[in-house]
Write a protein that holds these residues in place. Structure first.
Motif, PDB file in Angstrom:
ATOM      1  N   ARG A   1     -14.514  58.079 -33.806  1.00 47.37           N
ATOM      2  CA  ARG A   1     -14.490  59.033 -32.552  1.00 47.37           C
ATOM      3  C   ARG A   1     -14.131  57.155 -31.630  1.00 47.37           C
TER       4      ARG A   1
ATOM      5  N   ASN B   1      -9.783  58.795 -32.408  1.00 44.68           N
ATOM      6  CA  ASN B   1      -9.485  59.980 -30.827  1.00 44.68           C
ATOM      7  C   ASN B   1     -11.222  60.624 -30.829  1.00 44.68           C
TER       8      ASN B   1
ATOM      9  N   GLU C   1     -11.822  62.690 -28.359  1.00 49.93           N
ATOM     10  CA  GLU C   1     -11.749  64.311 -27.662  1.00 49.93           C
ATOM     11  C   GLU C   1     -11.587  64.906 -29.190  1.00 49.93           C
ATOM     12  N   ARG C   2     -11.410  64.377 -30.237  1.00 46.43           N
ATOM     13  CA  ARG C   2     -11.214  65.319 -31.551  1.00 46.43           C
ATOM     14  C   ARG C   2     -12.189  66.153 -31.994  1.00 46.43           C
ATOM     15  N   ARG C   3     -12.448  66.626 -32.849  1.00 46.61           N
ATOM     16  CA  ARG C   3     -13.685  67.657 -34.209  1.00 46.61           C
ATOM     17  C   ARG C   3     -13.008  66.203 -34.148  1.00 46.61           C
ATOM     18  N   ILE C   4     -14.373  66.490 -35.190  1.00 50.17           N
ATOM     19  CA  ILE C   4     -14.497  65.683 -36.641  1.00 50.17           C
ATOM     20  C   ILE C   4     -14.347  67.065 -38.121  1.00 50.17           C
ATOM     21  N   ILE C   5     -13.612  67.341 -38.583  1.00 52.95           N
ATOM     22  CA  ILE C   5     -14.221  68.470 -40.256  1.00 52.95           C
ATOM     23  C   ILE C   5     -14.179  66.723 -41.149  1.00 52.95           C
TER      24      ILE C   5
ATOM     25  N   THR D   1     -25.053  67.223 -38.048  1.00 52.61           N
ATOM     26  CA  THR D   1     -25.000  69.031 -37.876  1.00 52.61           C
ATOM     27  C   THR D   1     -25.596  68.454 -36.398  1.00 52.61           C
TER      28      THR D   1
ATOM     29  N   GLU E   1     -24.852  65.327 -34.387  1.00 53.62           N
ATOM     30  CA  GLU E   1     -23.097  64.414 -34.502  1.00 53.62           C
ATOM     31  C   GLU E   1     -21.739  65.115 -34.692  1.00 53.62           C
ATOM     32  N   ASN E   2     -22.214  66.613 -34.306  1.00 50.80           N
ATOM     33  CA  ASN E   2     -21.302  67.549 -34.737  1.00 50.80           C
ATOM     34  C   ASN E   2     -19.953  67.266 -35.458  1.00 50.80           C
ATOM     35  N   VAL E   3     -19.981  67.243 -35.967  1.00 48.47           N
ATOM     36  CA  VAL E   3     -19.468  67.260 -37.073  1.00 48.47           C
ATOM     37  C   VAL E   3     -19.417  68.301 -38.483  1.00 48.47           C
ATOM     38  N   GLU E   4     -18.554  69.234 -38.843  1.00 52.09           N
ATOM     39  CA  GLU E   4     -18.594  70.053 -39.492  1.00 52.09           C
ATOM     40  C   GLU E   4     -18.070  69.874 -40.838  1.00 52.09           C
TER      41      GLU E   4
END
Length: 88
Positions: free
Chosen positions: A41, A44, A46-50, A69, A71-74
């Protein structure tokens, strides 16, 4: 032993397993994932984490999945017995 994470943009973090012989779910969530998410973070925000992970017990543990989940990590699961997806 060390745990290393790289993204398509390059090296993100290398974390030593101090005095530890194996990666446990507790170590994975409290040390490795926290460091990994913080470093990613910073680079990046603003970027999503997969996260593409293998089927190690520390990666598939319920507390690991709950933490990621929160931490909004896909999560991108790894099919069992799939050597074509493991580049190392």
């Amino acid at each position: 032993m060390v745990a290393t994470f790289v993204s398509k943009a390059g090296h993100i973090a290398t974390i030593p397993l101090n005095e530890q012989r194996t990666v446990t779910a507790d170590w994975y969530t409290t040390i490795f994932c926290q460091k990994l998410i913080t470093e990613f973070r910073k680079i990046n925000p603003e970027r999503r984490i997969i996260l593409h992970k293998d089927n190690a017990s520390s990666h598939t543990a319920q507390n690991t999945r709950l933490y990621l989940t929160e931490e909004n990590v896909e999560l991108l699961d790894h099919p069992p017995y799939s050597p074509d997806l493991v580049p190392i």
